[in-house]
Write an enzyme that holds these catalytic residues in place. Structure first.
Site, PDB file in Angstrom:
ATOM      1  N   ARG A   1       0.839  -1.192   0.000  1.00 53.22           N
ATOM      2  CA  ARG A   1       0.000   0.000   0.000  1.00 53.22           C
ATOM      3  C   ARG A   1       0.877   1.247   0.000  1.00 53.22           C
ATOM      4  O   ARG A   1       1.984   1.240   0.518  1.00 53.22           O
ATOM      5  CB  ARG A   1      -0.907   0.017   1.242  1.00 53.22           C
TER       6      ARG A   1
ATOM      7  N   TYR B   1      -1.495  -3.551  -6.890  1.00 55.45           N
ATOM      8  CA  TYR B   1      -1.289  -4.299  -5.636  1.00 55.45           C
ATOM      9  C   TYR B   1      -2.566  -4.350  -4.776  1.00 55.45           C
ATOM     10  O   TYR B   1      -3.243  -3.332  -4.591  1.00 55.45           O
ATOM     11  CB  TYR B   1      -0.142  -3.685  -4.818  1.00 55.45           C
TER      12      TYR B   1
ATOM     13  N   LYS C   1      -9.610  -2.423   2.067  1.00 52.23           N
ATOM     14  CA  LYS C   1      -9.287  -1.274   2.911  1.00 52.23           C
ATOM     15  C   LYS C   1     -10.104  -0.052   2.487  1.00 52.23           C
ATOM     16  O   LYS C   1     -10.491   0.757   3.324  1.00 52.23           O
ATOM     17  CB  LYS C   1      -7.794  -0.963   2.831  1.00 52.23           C
TER      18      LYS C   1
ATOM     19  N   HIS D   1     -10.391  -2.425  11.935  1.00 47.41           N
ATOM     20  CA  HIS D   1      -9.318  -3.262  11.386  1.00 47.41           C
ATOM     21  C   HIS D   1      -9.016  -4.380  12.386  1.00 47.41           C
ATOM     22  O   HIS D   1      -7.993  -4.361  13.053  1.00 47.41           O
ATOM     23  CB  HIS D   1      -8.093  -2.360  11.162  1.00 47.41           C
TER      24      HIS D   1
ATOM     25  N   SER E   1      -1.171  -3.927  10.132  1.00 40.84           N
ATOM     26  CA  SER E   1      -0.920  -4.882   9.053  1.00 40.84           C
ATOM     27  C   SER E   1       0.380  -5.647   9.310  1.00 40.84           C
ATOM     28  O   SER E   1       1.365  -5.072   9.753  1.00 40.84           O
ATOM     29  CB  SER E   1      -0.798  -4.148   7.718  1.00 40.84           C
TER      30      SER E   1
ATOM     31  N   CYS F   1       1.147  -7.962  11.500  1.00 39.54           N
ATOM     32  CA  CYS F   1       1.536  -8.208  12.899  1.00 39.54           C
ATOM     33  C   CYS F   1       0.911  -9.493  13.423  1.00 39.54           C
ATOM     34  O   CYS F   1       0.813  -9.689  14.637  1.00 39.54           O
ATOM     35  CB  CYS F   1       1.126  -7.043  13.785  1.00 39.54           C
TER      36      CYS F   1
ATOM     37  N   ASP G   1      -9.196  -9.900   9.337  1.00 37.30           N
ATOM     38  CA  ASP G   1      -8.687  -8.552   9.040  1.00 37.30           C
ATOM     39  C   ASP G   1      -9.652  -7.419   9.374  1.00 37.30           C
ATOM     40  O   ASP G   1      -9.220  -6.365   9.817  1.00 37.30           O
ATOM     41  CB  ASP G   1      -8.308  -8.469   7.554  1.00 37.30           C
TER      42      ASP G   1
ATOM     43  N   ARG H   1       1.705 -12.275  -0.749  1.00 39.73           N
ATOM     44  CA  ARG H   1       0.387 -12.548  -0.173  1.00 39.73           C
ATOM     45  C   ARG H   1      -0.259 -13.791  -0.757  1.00 39.73           C
ATOM     46  O   ARG H   1       0.031 -14.183  -1.894  1.00 39.73           O
ATOM     47  CB  ARG H   1      -0.540 -11.357  -0.472  1.00 39.73           C
TER      48      ARG H   1
HETATM   49  O1  SAT Z   1      -3.624  -3.476   2.505  1.00 42.92           O
HETATM   50  S1  SAT Z   1      -3.705  -4.897   2.238  1.00 42.92           S
HETATM   51  O2  SAT Z   1      -5.089  -5.278   2.176  1.00 42.92           O
HETATM   52  O3  SAT Z   1      -3.036  -5.210   1.003  1.00 42.92           O
HETATM   53  C1  SAT Z   1      -2.987  -5.766   3.505  1.00 42.92           C
HETATM   54  C2  SAT Z   1      -2.737  -4.953   4.697  1.00 42.92           C
HETATM   55  O4  SAT Z   1      -1.898  -4.059   4.636  1.00 42.92           O
HETATM   56  O5  SAT Z   1      -3.360  -5.195   5.738  1.00 42.92           O
HETATM   57 MN    MN Z   2      -5.098  -5.484   7.355  1.00 41.92          MN
END
Ligand code: SAT
Ligand code: MN
Length: 602
Positions: free
Chosen positions: A86, A216, A225, A245, A267, A269, A294, A386
């Site tokens: 991101r 991406y 997101k 989140h 993200s 973690c 998530d 990913r």
């Molecule tokens: O932003 S993503 O959905 O690609 C993954 C993340 O950063 O949590």
């Molecule tokens: Mn995330």
């Protein structure tokens, strides 16, 4: 391998399932006039459509099929090397006033931004196919569910959205039967995948997203997101619910007592690992089940409890470090029907990454497409590579994952990646203090976003990159939710990442995190003991189950140590965040900070 693919010409019966909603048709025509694609492909989510798109994506080199025996139905995609995470600095919140976006967001004027985007999008899809993807976030019969349409010129996005959302006719139907007719407009174009022409723009007032110049995941799967968090959080405040989140997991005791817990970590973690955790042997009979890994959408139930659904349909997890040791359920999930992005490919069509079980292959093609051997200096897989996998592959999937009203949340956990200061776990005194604890969360930065790796930054509720409006207003929204809950979840803070003097992690993590969870559940049930400290409640040695784990008393003391000098620094860091938030910080949180400082004698 590249994202940019020329137009495809589907046979009759595929890609021609146009919805009847006039608003949608008008909007699509408007984008067609602007971007001038060769043709429009209306996605319906059918198996025939999927088979056709997979075949085309292979023919055009957007994905490579992996070994069908080892990884049935699975594919590899490589993104451009300059497009692997991101881009927070190019993620914009476009609201009429700057204050609405607030000091933690990149604000831009909506009219100017639309104009700039229109310039960039002019003719952008010439020579390409425009795909229109209808999708639902949330279980289709949930009152929280939201419909979105994403226009994209990327086949990879279509294939991924089919995993990550409930995609196709089901969404068109849901929109037809919806009372308010609300739907999100999303436009994505790869343009030429140029970092200098990359913008991820949100228009909360218009329920609209426009993303250009990237291929991406987090930048282009607009459901995730962009809609579920940035636009979602804006709608949530307006409509009186929470878009967070957070992972959501179920914990069931051997006696059949069940609790649900939501947890916010930044993200990369370990949210996915925690959501799929397998308890260690000592906890025989305990079961962890996954609702989501998530994002949580939460509403207040009639009984005054907080209820959560997972808006997503799949997991977009970090691959490196995933193994049968760290996350067996994830490993089992990603053996089929998985899209891998930016991992290495072995000579027999299998995949490889750093931290996978077994010996590295003698030769592989790395994430950039270059030859790789164990002697190579470069990593085989990108640190932010990913997997995208349907949640239905998860052996630990919770039975109530489709429950429209959601599952009742007993505890909320906040956590960051901190080498020092933060103990393994503590409990906030109450909702207001818990809101403060969440608001002051901080974490060392990971590869999930382009930026300074390892630097500690404040990441309130793990929402810093994802809150679609003024963070101060967001805190106020949290403070208002608490008193509306007759049975509010208890709030905790955890830190799996504290290090000892020698720089190594003090806590083993992974399945052993069950021990922390057990104390949290004990607290929820009202029978777990604790000691009151300056920062909240922490378990006393007798409250915390260590049976079957080899760990010294000294290490446990270190894990729970509350050090005055570290906390003085921490409070100063919190103050810095307050200063940045200037006039937006709610007085309740300033009072919390003062009380915390006072407890440390200053
Ligand atoms: O932003 S993503 O959905 O690609 C993954 C993340 O950063 O949590
Ligand atoms: Mn995330």
């Amino acid at each position: 391998m590249d994202n940019l693919a020329p137009a495809i010409t589907p046979p009759k019966g595929i890609g021609d399932n146009e919805p009847s909603n006039q608003e949608v048709l008008d909007w699509v025509q408007e984008v067609v006039r602007l971007t001038t694609p060769d043709n429009i492909f209306w996605c319906d989510g059918s198996d025939e459509e999927h088979a056709y798109l997979l075949q085309e994506a292979q023919r055009l080199g957007v994905v490579t099929k992996l070994n069908e025996e080892k990884l049935p139905g699975s594919y590899l995609h490589r993104s451009k090397a300059n497009d692997v995470a991101r881009v927070e600095q190019f993620t914009l919140i476009c609201t009429p006033t700057e204050d609405e976006a607030g000091p933690t967001n990149n604000w831009r004027d909506p009219a100017e931004t639309y104009q700039q985007l229109n310039e960039m999008l002019k003719g952008a899809m010439k020579g390409r196919t425009m795909f229109v993807i209808p999708y639902i976030m949330g279980p289709p019969d949930s009152p929280l569910a939201k419909v979105g349409f994403e226009i994209t010129d990327s086949l990879y996005v279509v294939l991924s959205m089919r995993i990550m959302t409930r995609m196709g006719s089901v969404a068109v139907k849901r929109l037809e039967s919806s009372e308010n007719g609300e739907w999100n407009r999303g436009v994505h174009s790869l343009l030429d995948i140029n970092p200098e022409r990359r913008l991820i723009c949100h228009f909360p007032q218009d329920n609209a997203i426009i993303s250009v110049g990237s291929g991406y995941g987090g930048n282009v799967l607009l459901s995730k997101k962009c809609l579920a968090l940035r636009i979602g959080s804006y709608l949530a405040r307006k409509q009186g619910w929470l878009a967070e989140h957070m992972l959501i997991l179920g914990v069931e005791s051997p006696e059949g007592q069940k609790h649900y817990v939501a947890a916010a970590f930044p993200s990369a973690c370990g949210k996915t690992n925690f959501a799929m955790m397998i308890p260690p042997e000592h906890f025989n009979g305990w079961k962890i089940t996954t609702i989501g890994d998530d994002i949580a959408w939460m509403q207040i139930g009639d009984d005054g409890r907080l209820y959560a659904v997972n808006p997503e349909n799949g997991y977009f997890g970090v691959v490196p470090g995933t193994s049968y040791k760290s996350n067996p359920n994830a490993m089992k999930s990603i053996q089929r029907n998985t899209i891998y992005t930016n991992v290495a490919q072995t000579d027999d069509g299998d995949v490889w990454w750093e931290g996978k079980d077994g010996e590295p292959p003698q030769h592989a093609i790395d994430w950039r497409g270059n030859d790789w051997t164990p002697a190579s200096k470069e990593k085989a897989a990108h640190p932010n590579s990913r997997f995208a996998v349907p949640q239905w592959n998860n052996p630990a999937l919770d039975h109530d994952v489709e429950k429209g009203d959601g599952v009742p949340i007993s505890a909320i956990i906040f956590g960051g990646r901190r080498s020092d200061t933060m103990p393994l776990v503590f409990q906030a005194f109450d909702w207001e203090h818990g809101t403060y604890v969440g608001a002051m969360m901080a974490s060392e930065m990971t590869a999930a976003a382009v930026g300074a790796l390892g630097q500690v930054r404040r990441d309130p509720m793990a929402m810093l990159p994802f809150c679609g409006y003024n963070m101060g207003e967001y805190f106020k929204h949290w403070l208002k939710i608490g008193p509306r809950l007759k049975n509010p979840p208890l709030i905790f803070h955890v830190n799996w990442f504290r290090k000892g003097g020698d720089g190594s992690y003090l806590w083993p993590g992974f399945g052993e995190n069950m021990r922390v969870l057990k104390w949290i559940i004990d607290r929820c049930e009202g029978h777990g003991g604790a000691a009151e400290t300056e920062i909240g409640y922490i378990p006393r040695p007798e409250d915390f189950d260590l049976e079957g784990l080899e760990i010294t008393r000294e290490t446990m003391r270190e894990l729970f140590a509350i050090k005055g000098d570290e906390w003085k620094k921490e409070i100063a860091g919190q103050q810095e965040f307050f200063d940045n938030m200037q006039r937006f910080m709610p007085p309740e949180l300033s009072a919390q900070r003062d009380k915390l400082a006072a407890r440390f004698g200053s």
